[in-house]
Design a protein around this motif. Structure first.
Motif, PDB file in Angstrom:
ATOM      1  N   SER A  10      51.236  40.120  39.489  1.00 57.13           N
ATOM      2  CA  SER A  10      52.015  39.548  40.595  1.00 57.13           C
ATOM      3  C   SER A  10      51.459  39.957  41.960  1.00 57.13           C
ATOM      4  CB  SER A  10      53.481  39.976  40.491  1.00 57.13           C
ATOM      5  OG  SER A  10      53.605  41.380  40.680  1.00 57.13           O
ATOM      6  N   ARG A  11      50.621  40.975  42.001  1.00 57.91           N
ATOM      7  CA  ARG A  11      50.079  41.466  43.271  1.00 57.91           C
ATOM      8  C   ARG A  11      48.929  40.583  43.770  1.00 57.91           C
ATOM      9  NH1 ARG A  11      47.445  45.979  43.337  1.00 57.91           N
ATOM     10  NH2 ARG A  11      46.640  45.738  41.263  1.00 57.91           N
ATOM     11  N   HIS A  12      48.637  40.672  45.066  1.00 59.26           N
ATOM     12  CA  HIS A  12      47.442  40.035  45.638  1.00 59.26           C
ATOM     13  C   HIS A  12      46.749  41.056  46.550  1.00 59.26           C
ATOM     14  CE1 HIS A  12      45.200  36.223  46.569  1.00 59.26           C
ATOM     15  NE2 HIS A  12      44.539  37.189  47.143  1.00 59.26           N
ATOM     16  N   PRO A  13      45.977  41.960  45.933  1.00 52.73           N
ATOM     17  CA  PRO A  13      45.320  43.018  46.705  1.00 52.73           C
ATOM     18  C   PRO A  13      44.120  42.498  47.486  1.00 52.73           C
ATOM     19  CG  PRO A  13      44.636  43.127  44.434  1.00 52.73           C
ATOM     20  CD  PRO A  13      45.671  42.033  44.513  1.00 52.73           C
ATOM     21  N   LYS A  14      43.617  43.322  48.386  1.00 50.06           N
ATOM     22  CA  LYS A  14      42.397  43.016  49.137  1.00 50.06           C
ATOM     23  C   LYS A  14      41.171  43.679  48.518  1.00 50.06           C
ATOM     24  CE  LYS A  14      44.251  40.719  52.599  1.00 50.06           C
ATOM     25  NZ  LYS A  14      44.157  39.286  52.617  1.00 50.06           N
ATOM     26  N   ASP A  15      41.389  44.778  47.792  1.00 51.34           N
ATOM     27  CA  ASP A  15      40.292  45.528  47.189  1.00 51.34           C
ATOM     28  C   ASP A  15      39.569  44.656  46.162  1.00 51.34           C
ATOM     29  OD1 ASP A  15      38.899  48.147  46.492  1.00 51.34           O
ATOM     30  OD2 ASP A  15      39.723  47.531  44.545  1.00 51.34           O
ATOM     31  N   PRO A  16      38.254  44.470  46.286  1.00 48.09           N
ATOM     32  CA  PRO A  16      37.525  43.585  45.375  1.00 48.09           C
ATOM     33  C   PRO A  16      37.711  43.913  43.889  1.00 48.09           C
ATOM     34  CG  PRO A  16      36.155  44.082  47.250  1.00 48.09           C
ATOM     35  CD  PRO A  16      37.384  44.965  47.368  1.00 48.09           C
ATOM     36  N   LEU A  17      37.679  45.193  43.521  1.00 49.78           N
ATOM     37  CA  LEU A  17      37.833  45.558  42.120  1.00 49.78           C
ATOM     38  C   LEU A  17      39.211  45.146  41.601  1.00 49.78           C
ATOM     39  CD1 LEU A  17      36.447  46.936  39.722  1.00 49.78           C
ATOM     40  CD2 LEU A  17      37.451  49.089  40.500  1.00 49.78           C
ATOM     41  N   GLU A  18      40.246  45.393  42.370  1.00 51.45           N
ATOM     42  CA  GLU A  18      41.599  45.015  41.960  1.00 51.45           C
ATOM     43  C   GLU A  18      41.754  43.494  41.870  1.00 51.45           C
ATOM     44  OE1 GLU A  18      44.978  47.404  43.597  1.00 51.45           O
ATOM     45  OE2 GLU A  18      43.369  48.119  44.909  1.00 51.45           O
ATOM     46  N   VAL A  19      41.139  42.765  42.794  1.00 44.78           N
ATOM     47  CA  VAL A  19      41.190  41.295  42.757  1.00 44.78           C
ATOM     48  C   VAL A  19      40.624  40.794  41.432  1.00 44.78           C
ATOM     49  CG1 VAL A  19      40.205  39.180  43.755  1.00 44.78           C
ATOM     50  CG2 VAL A  19      41.160  40.958  45.255  1.00 44.78           C
ATOM     51  N   ILE A  20      39.466  41.297  41.045  1.00 44.87           N
ATOM     52  CA  ILE A  20      38.822  40.824  39.815  1.00 44.87           C
ATOM     53  C   ILE A  20      39.600  41.272  38.587  1.00 44.87           C
ATOM     54  CG2 ILE A  20      36.703  40.877  38.434  1.00 44.87           C
ATOM     55  CD1 ILE A  20      36.682  39.177  41.104  1.00 44.87           C
ATOM     56  N   GLU A  21      40.196  42.451  38.616  1.00 50.46           N
ATOM     57  CA  GLU A  21      41.033  42.879  37.481  1.00 50.46           C
ATOM     58  C   GLU A  21      42.182  41.894  37.257  1.00 50.46           C
ATOM     59  OE1 GLU A  21      42.164  46.877  38.499  1.00 50.46           O
ATOM     60  OE2 GLU A  21      40.458  47.727  37.410  1.00 50.46           O
ATOM     61  N   SER A  88      30.763  47.625  44.187  1.00 56.38           N
ATOM     62  CA  SER A  88      30.059  48.206  45.320  1.00 56.38           C
ATOM     63  C   SER A  88      30.272  47.265  46.507  1.00 56.38           C
ATOM     64  CB  SER A  88      28.567  48.352  45.013  1.00 56.38           C
ATOM     65  OG  SER A  88      27.880  48.866  46.140  1.00 56.38           O
ATOM     66  N   GLY A  89      31.044  47.713  47.470  1.00 51.35           N
ATOM     67  CA  GLY A  89      31.341  46.873  48.631  1.00 51.35           C
ATOM     68  C   GLY A  89      32.054  45.598  48.216  1.00 51.35           C
ATOM     69  N   GLU A  90      31.498  44.441  48.607  1.00 54.89           N
ATOM     70  CA  GLU A  90      32.090  43.137  48.295  1.00 54.89           C
ATOM     71  C   GLU A  90      31.817  42.680  46.867  1.00 54.89           C
ATOM     72  OE1 GLU A  90      30.239  40.487  51.121  1.00 54.89           O
ATOM     73  OE2 GLU A  90      31.740  40.929  52.653  1.00 54.89           O
ATOM     74  N   TYR A  91      30.963  43.381  46.132  1.00 56.49           N
ATOM     75  CA  TYR A  91      30.505  42.919  44.827  1.00 56.49           C
ATOM     76  C   TYR A  91      31.195  43.651  43.681  1.00 56.49           C
ATOM     77  CZ  TYR A  91      26.993  40.481  47.460  1.00 56.49           C
ATOM     78  OH  TYR A  91      26.375  39.652  48.347  1.00 56.49           O
ATOM     79  N   VAL A  92      31.563  42.874  42.658  1.00 57.79           N
ATOM     80  CA  VAL A  92      32.154  43.424  41.437  1.00 57.79           C
ATOM     81  C   VAL A  92      31.374  42.858  40.257  1.00 57.79           C
ATOM     82  CG1 VAL A  92      34.230  43.612  40.011  1.00 57.79           C
ATOM     83  CG2 VAL A  92      34.437  43.554  42.517  1.00 57.79           C
TER      84      VAL A  92
END
Length: 142
Positions: A10-21, A88-92
């Motif tokens: 239900s979340r919408h994080p900004k952290d790239p790793l969390e977004v992809i999870e 790493s940075g913007e990349y997952v």
């Protein structure tokens, strides 16, 4: 079977790793339309040449055609197991293997995502089917 730990979708994080999870968890739950609508930018660039148009709509059509959408393929037996993920940075980068049916030997995938401001803006992937023979190599692909 889904990912190894519970993910709050239900979340919408900004952290790239969390977004992809969360994106991956929604896809593994056979909810690609929701995943794409929530986490893929309108100006998304897809580098996989098998995805029509190279953008967001083509990605959704690809997910339907590949059997990931429960509404269009209610009997799907596809399973996606994430083996490792790092950022790493913007990349997952996600390494995972997919089984289309219980009898399938599986296919190993490596996906690379670029995430900006909580949205996937670019994606690359490579994949290889698990071979029938291993040439006496005792190690799995994952």
């Amino acid at each position: 079977m889904t990912s190894k730990k519970a993910v709050d979708t239900s979340r919408h994080p900004k952290d790239p790793l969390e977004v992809i999870e969360i994106l991956d968890e929604l896809i593994m739950q056979h909810r690609p339309k929701e995943a794409i609508d929530r986490f893929i930018s309108d100006d998304f660039i897809e580098h996989d040449p098998t995805v029509g148009g190279g953008g967001k709509q083509g990605l959704y059509e690809y997910m339907i055609n590949e059997g990931w959408d429960m509404d269009n393929n209610p009997n799907t037996q596809m399973v996606d197991i994430v083996d490792r993920r790092f950022a790493s940075g913007e990349y997952v980068v996600t390494m995972h293997h997919i089984f289309r049916t219980p009898e399938d030997r599986g296919t190993m995938f490596v996906d690379v995502f670029r995430v900006v401001d909580g949205m996937v803006v670019e994606h690359w992937d490579v994949f290889q089917a698990v071979p029938e023979t291993t040439n006496d190599n005792p190690h799995t692909m994952w």
